[in-house]
Motif scaffolding. Structure first.
Motif, short mmCIF file in Angstrom:
data_model
loop_
_atom_site.label_atom_id
_atom_site.label_comp_id
_atom_site.label_asym_id
_atom_site.label_seq_id
_atom_site.Cartn_x
_atom_site.Cartn_y
_atom_site.Cartn_z
N LEU A 303 81.93 39.72 38.56
CA LEU A 303 82.27 39.31 37.19
C LEU A 303 81.19 38.40 36.61
N THR A 304 80.63 37.54 37.47
CA THR A 304 79.54 36.67 37.00
C THR A 304 78.34 37.50 36.57
N LEU A 305 78.02 38.52 37.39
CA LEU A 305 76.90 39.41 37.06
C LEU A 305 77.14 40.10 35.70
N ILE A 306 78.36 40.63 35.53
CA ILE A 306 78.68 41.34 34.29
C ILE A 306 78.60 40.40 33.09
N ASN A 307 79.16 39.22 33.22
CA ASN A 307 79.14 38.25 32.11
C ASN A 307 77.72 37.80 31.79
N ASN A 308 76.90 37.65 32.81
CA ASN A 308 75.49 37.30 32.57
C ASN A 308 74.78 38.40 31.79
N LEU A 309 75.09 39.65 32.14
CA LEU A 309 74.50 40.78 31.41
C LEU A 309 75.00 40.81 29.96
N PHE A 310 76.28 40.47 29.78
CA PHE A 310 76.83 40.37 28.41
C PHE A 310 76.01 39.37 27.59
N GLN A 311 75.77 38.19 28.18
CA GLN A 311 75.05 37.15 27.46
C GLN A 311 73.59 37.55 27.20
N LYS A 312 72.95 38.15 28.19
CA LYS A 312 71.54 38.53 28.04
C LYS A 312 71.35 39.55 26.94
N HIS A 313 72.26 40.53 26.86
CA HIS A 313 72.10 41.62 25.88
C HIS A 313 72.97 41.42 24.63
N VAL A 314 73.66 40.27 24.58
CA VAL A 314 74.47 39.90 23.41
C VAL A 314 75.47 41.02 23.07
N VAL A 315 76.27 41.39 24.05
CA VAL A 315 77.34 42.38 23.85
C VAL A 315 78.59 41.84 24.52
N ASN A 316 79.70 42.55 24.36
CA ASN A 316 80.96 42.08 24.98
C ASN A 316 81.74 43.20 25.64
N SER A 317 81.06 44.31 25.98
CA SER A 317 81.75 45.39 26.68
C SER A 317 80.76 46.10 27.59
N ILE A 318 81.32 46.65 28.68
CA ILE A 318 80.48 47.40 29.62
C ILE A 318 79.95 48.67 28.94
N GLU A 319 80.74 49.25 28.02
CA GLU A 319 80.27 50.45 27.30
C GLU A 319 78.98 50.15 26.54
N ASP A 320 78.90 48.94 25.95
CA ASP A 320 77.67 48.56 25.23
C ASP A 320 76.49 48.46 26.19
N LEU A 321 76.75 47.89 27.39
CA LEU A 321 75.67 47.77 28.38
C LEU A 321 75.19 49.15 28.82
N ILE A 322 76.12 50.08 28.98
CA ILE A 322 75.75 51.45 29.39
C ILE A 322 74.89 52.12 28.30
N THR A 323 75.24 51.85 27.02
CA THR A 323 74.45 52.39 25.91
C THR A 323 73.04 51.81 25.92
N ILE A 324 72.93 50.49 26.14
CA ILE A 324 71.62 49.85 26.20
C ILE A 324 70.80 50.40 27.37
N GLN A 325 71.48 50.65 28.49
CA GLN A 325 70.80 51.21 29.65
C GLN A 325 70.19 52.58 29.31
N ALA A 326 70.94 53.41 28.56
CA ALA A 326 70.43 54.73 28.15
C ALA A 326 69.22 54.59 27.22
N GLN A 327 69.30 53.61 26.30
CA GLN A 327 68.19 53.39 25.37
C GLN A 327 66.94 52.92 26.11
N LEU A 328 67.13 52.03 27.07
CA LEU A 328 65.99 51.53 27.85
C LEU A 328 65.36 52.66 28.67
N LEU A 329 66.22 53.53 29.20
CA LEU A 329 65.71 54.67 29.97
C LEU A 329 64.84 55.57 29.09
N GLU A 330 65.30 55.75 27.84
CA GLU A 330 64.55 56.59 26.89
C GLU A 330 63.19 55.95 26.57
#
Length: 550
Positions: A303-330
């Motif tokens: 949970l700490t890891l997930i919340n840190n990722l939320f703060q780093k990428h300024v989002v509040n859902s895992i779905e948003d992080l998955i979208t950012i991951q796809a964009q970074l991959l592109e």
């Protein structure tokens, strides 16, 4: 061709309407009679800027209207581009209002001056001894060569290939710019991507983790509540199951007495079954429940890891992080593949350049063949026009630059005298010589392309009688394939016209007015005789005039 011209309230013209024919039209008149006014009015039709000072009556508007037969001018595409209605008999009208505003119309549709100038350039060419700068313009010189070389279709192909070549180069530059910028961000993007990839995020795990954390954090309290619940179910004295079992047995006895108690019995029996199932669940929960400090630590860390990722990428859902991951991959993939894309684009450019060079070479070879033909024709005509020693050296050099009309640079070099050095036209030829060169060029062009109506404005100034005869023959020859006007002071030229108009001034009620009138045969004889000998016409002048006309 220009079929009619109407001018109202312009300079010294009150109201004028005149119809024109095809062929060679002569306009004569004394100096100051208003020939320049006539040209000024026509220039407004062709897109010249209006001047309020040209209004005759400052309280009324000036209206100039011209009708053109454009049947054979191939102007449909121009009309379409400028969003105008095409009419074979095209009417152009220009109005200057007392307020100083100017309006223009083509077939009653309003147009701006740029559109009017585009159309005007295709309809009328006004040429005077003071307007020969076009002759030293590269674009015009290429137009002359290309008319003889017959490269119109080749130039269309070249233009298309050049557009493709420019587009490909633009795309390559964009890729290189992207690469330059992407390289700066690549390492950071790759770090972020790896961080998200290693996290192995699942879209619905957050809710599950938070629930598990709540359970592991409150294990003792949950155990206490489950134990109390089990006791409430299983206690021999007050246990829920014992009491409900006793109730069921009692109702069983009543149901044997009357059917109306059987329904109550069935309902209690169903409740007992459900309660027994709940009790079994409670027992299983209690058996399964055990403190697990290691798992608690794991969930907390996750949970700490997930919340840190939320703060780093300024989002509040895992779905948003998955979208950012796809964009970074592109982005990372695009950066890593851009070298291949650049190489592919370079190959495409090389192929396009080969095709462009091939058609440019075709154009170059055709132009080289046309140059000697143009040189011979030009020098022959100029010899007739009193320039027997005129010589041209037309130099065509192929370059590495893709100009809009090919890869060449063109130089028209000229020498008017024997043994003279060849120099650029604008340095080697006088105004009168440039004028005669232009006449020669225009006469040659009529043999190859359809030219607009041409109006020669006193290009015969300073020309001798014999040479003026040759000029007149040339203009008359041009008029077999196009409409030609000549404003002239020379009787030799005036006599060669098919139609003759005279510009004159008259005073009416102490107001000077300019008019234009078509002369009949007798009037032409008198006019030419006056051009020969002055206002007082002699018999010899009349005889000479008749001889010229015949």
């Amino acid at each position: 061709m220009l079929t009619s011209l109407s001018i109202k309230n312009y300079a010294l013209i009150d109201h004028l309407h005149v119809d024109f024919n095809n062929g060679f039209t002569i306009i004569t008149g004394e100096t100051g009679a208003g020939k320049s006014i006539l040209l000024g009015g026509l220039s407004l039709i062709l897109g010249k800027r209006a001047d309020l000072s040209s209004l005759r009556d400052k309280e009324s508007k000036c209206v100039i209207e011209a009708v053109f037969d454009v049947t054979n001018y191939n102007l449909e595409s121009l009309f379409s581009t400028e969003d105008l209605d095409f009419e074979p008999q095209t009417i152009i009208r220009r109005e200057i209002l007392p307020s100083g505003k100017s309006r223009a119309f083509v077939n009653d549709s309003p147009v701006n001056l740029s559109s009017l100038q585009l159309l005007g350039n295709r309809l009328v060419d006004i040429h005077s001894q003071h307007e020969t700068l076009q002759l030293v313009d590269d674009a015009f010189q290429f137009q002359v060569i290309d008319a003889l070389a017959n490269v119109a279709n080749d130039l269309n192909v070249y233009s298309q290939k050049r557009k493709e070549y420019i587009t490909l180069n633009k795309a390559l530059n964009q890729l290189v710019a992207f690469q330059t910028e992407a390289i700066k961000e690549h390492d950071y993007n790759l770090f972020l991507l790896n961080e998200l990839t290693q996290a192995k995020l699942k879209s619905e795990e957050l809710e599950s983790l938070e629930e598990e954390l709540e359970t592991l954090s409150n294990i003792d309290a949950i155990q206490e509540k489950l134990t109390a619940s089990n006791q409430l179910f299983s206690d021999e004295q007050i246990g829920v199951l014992n009491n409900v079992t006793e109730l069921k047995n009692t109702l069983k006895q009543l149901s044997s007495i009357s059917n109306k108690y059987e329904e109550l019995y069935n309902r209690v029996n169903s409740s007992l079954i459900e309660l027994d199932d709940v009790f079994s669940e409670l027992e299983r929960f209690q058996e399964d429940l055990e403190a697990d400090p290691n798992r608690l630590q794991e969930v907390n860390a996750r949970l700490t890891l997930i919340n840190n990722l939320f703060q780093k990428h300024v989002v509040n859902s895992i779905e948003d992080l998955i979208t950012i991951q796809a964009q970074l991959l592109e982005k990372v993939s695009a950066t890593e593949n851009v070298d291949a894309d650049i190489n592919t684009k370079k190959l495409e450019i090389a192929k396009a350049q080969q095709e462009l060079d091939a058609i440019a070479l075709v154009i170059h070879n055709k132009r080289k063949k046309a140059i000697p033909v143009l040189k011979i024709k030009l020098e022959a005509i100029l010899a007739q026009l009193g320039m027997p020693n005129a010589q041209f050296n037309i130099v065509l050099n192929i370059t590495n630059t893709y100009y809009p009309n090919g890869k060449e640079e063109l130089n028209f070099l000229f020498s008017a005298n024997k043994g003279g050095d060849f120099k650029p036209l604008k340095k080697a030829a006088s105004g009168g010589e440039l004028s005669r060169i232009m006449l020669a060029i225009k006469s040659i062009l009529t043999q190859y392309i359809k030219l607009p109506t041409i109006m020669f404005d006193e290009i015969d100034t300073g020309v001798s009688g014999e040479i003026s005869n040759k000029m007149a023959d040339i203009m008359a020859g041009m008029s077999t394939t196009m409409q030609v006007f000549s404003i002239t002071h020379l009787p030799q030229i005036a006599a060669k016209g098919h139609t003759h108009f005279k510009v004159y001034k008259e005073d009416v009620n102490e107001i000077t007015t300019t008019n234009l009138v078509q002369l009949n045969h007798v009037e032409r004889i008198v006019e030419i005789a006056q051009m020969l000998g002055g206002i007082e016409v002699s018999n010899s002048a009349l005889a000479h005039a008749k001889e010229l006309l015949n």
